[in-house]
Design a protein around this motif. Structure first.
Motif, short mmCIF file in Angstrom:
data_model
loop_
_atom_site.label_atom_id
_atom_site.label_comp_id
_atom_site.label_asym_id
_atom_site.label_seq_id
_atom_site.Cartn_x
_atom_site.Cartn_y
_atom_site.Cartn_z
N HIS A 497 -16.44 17.82 -26.86
CA HIS A 497 -16.92 18.51 -25.94
C HIS A 497 -17.17 18.12 -24.52
N ILE A 498 -16.95 18.68 -23.52
CA ILE A 498 -17.46 18.38 -22.24
C ILE A 498 -18.50 19.23 -21.62
N GLY A 499 -19.82 18.81 -21.53
CA GLY A 499 -20.75 19.70 -20.73
C GLY A 499 -21.16 19.25 -19.45
N SER A 500 -20.89 17.70 -19.43
CA SER A 500 -21.13 17.06 -18.01
C SER A 500 -20.25 17.58 -16.85
N SER A 501 -21.07 17.72 -15.84
CA SER A 501 -20.39 18.45 -14.66
C SER A 501 -19.51 16.91 -13.87
N PRO A 502 -18.48 17.24 -13.24
CA PRO A 502 -17.66 16.03 -12.94
C PRO A 502 -18.03 16.01 -11.40
N VAL A 503 -17.86 14.62 -10.97
CA VAL A 503 -18.31 14.19 -9.63
C VAL A 503 -17.11 13.53 -9.15
N VAL A 504 -16.59 13.90 -7.87
CA VAL A 504 -15.35 13.34 -7.38
C VAL A 504 -15.65 12.60 -6.09
N VAL A 505 -15.37 11.06 -6.03
CA VAL A 505 -15.78 10.20 -4.93
C VAL A 505 -14.47 9.32 -4.87
N GLY A 506 -14.12 9.14 -3.61
CA GLY A 506 -12.94 8.28 -3.20
C GLY A 506 -11.59 8.38 -3.94
N GLY A 507 -11.32 9.74 -4.39
CA GLY A 507 -9.97 9.97 -5.14
C GLY A 507 -10.11 9.99 -6.46
N VAL A 508 -11.44 9.67 -6.90
CA VAL A 508 -11.47 9.74 -8.48
C VAL A 508 -12.52 10.51 -9.21
N VAL A 509 -12.10 11.28 -10.33
CA VAL A 509 -13.04 12.07 -10.87
C VAL A 509 -13.92 11.20 -11.87
N TYR A 510 -15.29 11.31 -12.02
CA TYR A 510 -16.11 10.71 -12.96
C TYR A 510 -16.79 11.84 -13.68
#
Length: 530
Positions: A497-510
């Protein structure tokens, strides 16, 4: 990256002192250039700290970007090294208050380096001051607090900016402040004594004139100069020539704000004076402390005229030549007269019609608190945009509430509980629901724009970058969704499961997953670790 062939035109158009082009390629033709087979130059913006700035388009993912081109001479390795250092230092920072660096490349035709950055819709604070005078006090405090948070992040990462000034602070159409132009920034650990003092004299700390490279406390001094100018319309030390200005930074005390009768709270004046202390040890403990003190202030909340949309960023003031000044210790300062402050503009008197300023992140609120009854628990963190509070509830509804009066503007139903925090971008509210769908809702009317199905509950709060919505689901997948059409761009599977909110920096999704891994995924293609 390995830059590919630059198509069609290779000459970098030069910018004249009036903002026009001096020789080189025709502006219309120059805009047809494509760097590295990917970055198309669309529109000339102006000249930045180390070169020319263009609005561009990333053809690979259809993203609007800013492209900085170094005005490069083949035998000038110093400028190239400085330009590359900007890429390294700014690229190390990942924060919403810092203009993001996406890519770095080099023109195969003439070797000129280029830098690809986040494109910011808005204006720099130097233009705001020049065109409209001093902003309302509440706006100044909010802008300064936002800048302090971003500066604290840079300092925590070991980066000192060394050229903070209004021209290097952008305010977006939505009132978000961003720090830009890390052209002479450096990592604190690599700082060494130098006889070359680089920066803008009106905002430079005293220790910089003693061969010191400057550290976080030097940035605080420059920040104090900026704050002083935002409050008064003039820099702390406005002298007729560089030597007198250097001397003022070293030995003189600025005119107290109370003597200017501006109605500035005593706590704010105390903070400004601490920031402008000659001894670095007498300044605040850090930018995070400055942020805390700014947010603790109680300032006037009078209503201001509604802000206009800025549209595209206006061109920065063009360079008009340089001047040098040498101190008694032999330090040479390289100055750009175009960076010197304009004629001070007074704060508008009560009742005067002033030029409107951008909306601030925190809206004006009524002096009487309010409470809006939903009836079920509210676990979704609210967001505030354009004077409206947007929040989801366990009853499955999304609410839009007037931030001033606490009255309902609209309600939108989903099919289950909402724990995801909404995000508002471009007049659209995006959020997920436990019914397994991601919703796009018109922020003004509350009408549905599109609905995207996932395979399970969506508790992850989405992010929107470059026209794409990125969100995780408890069906174990990360989704990239076209923000306009609501169509799938790609899906990436994790192990739980994914509950973490993504972060997008420099063309990469973390983002993280309940499988115990943190993932870095290509934002354009959705490719990740095998």
């Amino acid at each position: 990256m390995n830059a590919g062939r630059v198509h069609r035109h290779s000459a970098i158009p030069r910018v004249g002192t009036d903002g026009g082009f001096d020789g080189g390629a025709d502006p219309e033709e120059a805009a047809a250039r494509v760097l590295a087979g990917r970055y198309e130059l669309v529109r000339f913006v102006g000249r930045g700290g180390m070169g020319e700035v263009w609005e561009g388009r990333d053809r690979a993912i259809g993203r609007r970007v800013a492209v900085k081109l170094l005005a490069y001479e083949q035998d000038d390795t110093a400028d190239a090294a400085l330009f590359l250092r900007e890429a390294r230092t700014a690229g190390a920072l990942h924060h919403g208050g810092v203009v993001a660096v996406f890519d770095l490349g080099q023109d195969d035709a003439d070797g000129s380096p280029f830098l690809v950055l986040e494109f910011v819709d808005g204006r720099d604070l130097a233009s705001v001051l020049r065109d409209g005078g001093v902003p309302p006090l509440r706006v100044v405090v909010d802008w300064a607090a936002q800048a302090a948070v971003a500066l604290a992040h840079a300092h925590d990462a070991g980066v000192v900016h060394r050229d903070l000034k209004p021209a290097n602070l952008m305010v977006t159409d939505g009132g978000v402040v961003k720090i830009l132009d890390f052209g002479i920034a450096r990592f604190m650990g690599s700082a060494e004594r130098s006889g070359n003092v680089m920066g803008t004299l009106a905002y430079m700390s005293p220790e910089r004139f003693d061969e010191q490279p400057g550290d976080a406390r030097s940035d605080l001094y420059s920040f104090g100069c900026v704050l002083y100018e935002l409050l008064t319309g003039r820099v702390p030390f406005d002298r007729g020539n560089p030597i007198e200005m250097m001397n003022a930074h070293l030995r003189r005390t600025p005119t107290r704000l109370v003597d200017l009768q501006l109605g500035v709270p005593a706590a704010l004046e105390e903070l400004v004076l601490e920031l402008l202390a000659k001894d670095p040890g007498d300044r605040p403990a850090g930018a995070d402390d400055v942020h805390r003190r700014l947010r603790a202030l109680t300032v006037s909340r009078e209503d201001a005229p509604p802000p206009p949309k800025f549209g595209r960023r206006r061109s920065p003031r063009p360079a008009t030549g340089t001047a040098t000044a040498r101190t008694a210790g032999g330090i040479t300062a390289v100055l750009n007269p175009a960076d010197q402050p304009a004629t001070p503009r007074p704060r508008p008197a009560a009742g005067d019609q002033a030029t409107p300023f951008p909306s601030v992140t925190a809206p004006t609120i009524t002096k009487k608190p309010w409470a809006f009854h939903v009836g079920t628990p509210v676990s979704s963190p609210p967001v505030v945009a354009g004077g409206v509070v947007y929040v989801g509830s366990d009853d499955g509804y999304v609410y839009a509430i007037d931030a001033t009066t606490g009255t309902k503007k609209w309600v939108f139903p989903t099919g289950n509980h909402i724990g995801s925090s909404p995000v508002v971008v471009g007049g659209v509210v995006y959020l997920g629901s436990d019914d397994g769908y991601v919703y796009a809702i018109d922020a003004t009317t509350g009408t549905k724009k599109w609905v995207f199905p996932t395979g399970n509950r969506v508790t992850s709060s989405p992010v929107v970058v470059g026209g794409v919505v990125y969100v995780g689901s408890t069906d174990k997948n990360v989704y990239a969704i076209d923000a306009t059409a609501g169509t799938k761009k790609w899906v990436f599977a994790t192990g739980n499961h994914i509950g973490s909110s993504p972060v997008v920096v420099g063309g990469v999704v973390y983002l993280g997953s309940d499988d115990g891994y943190v993932y870095a995924i290509d934002a354009a293609t959705g490719t990740g670790p095998v």
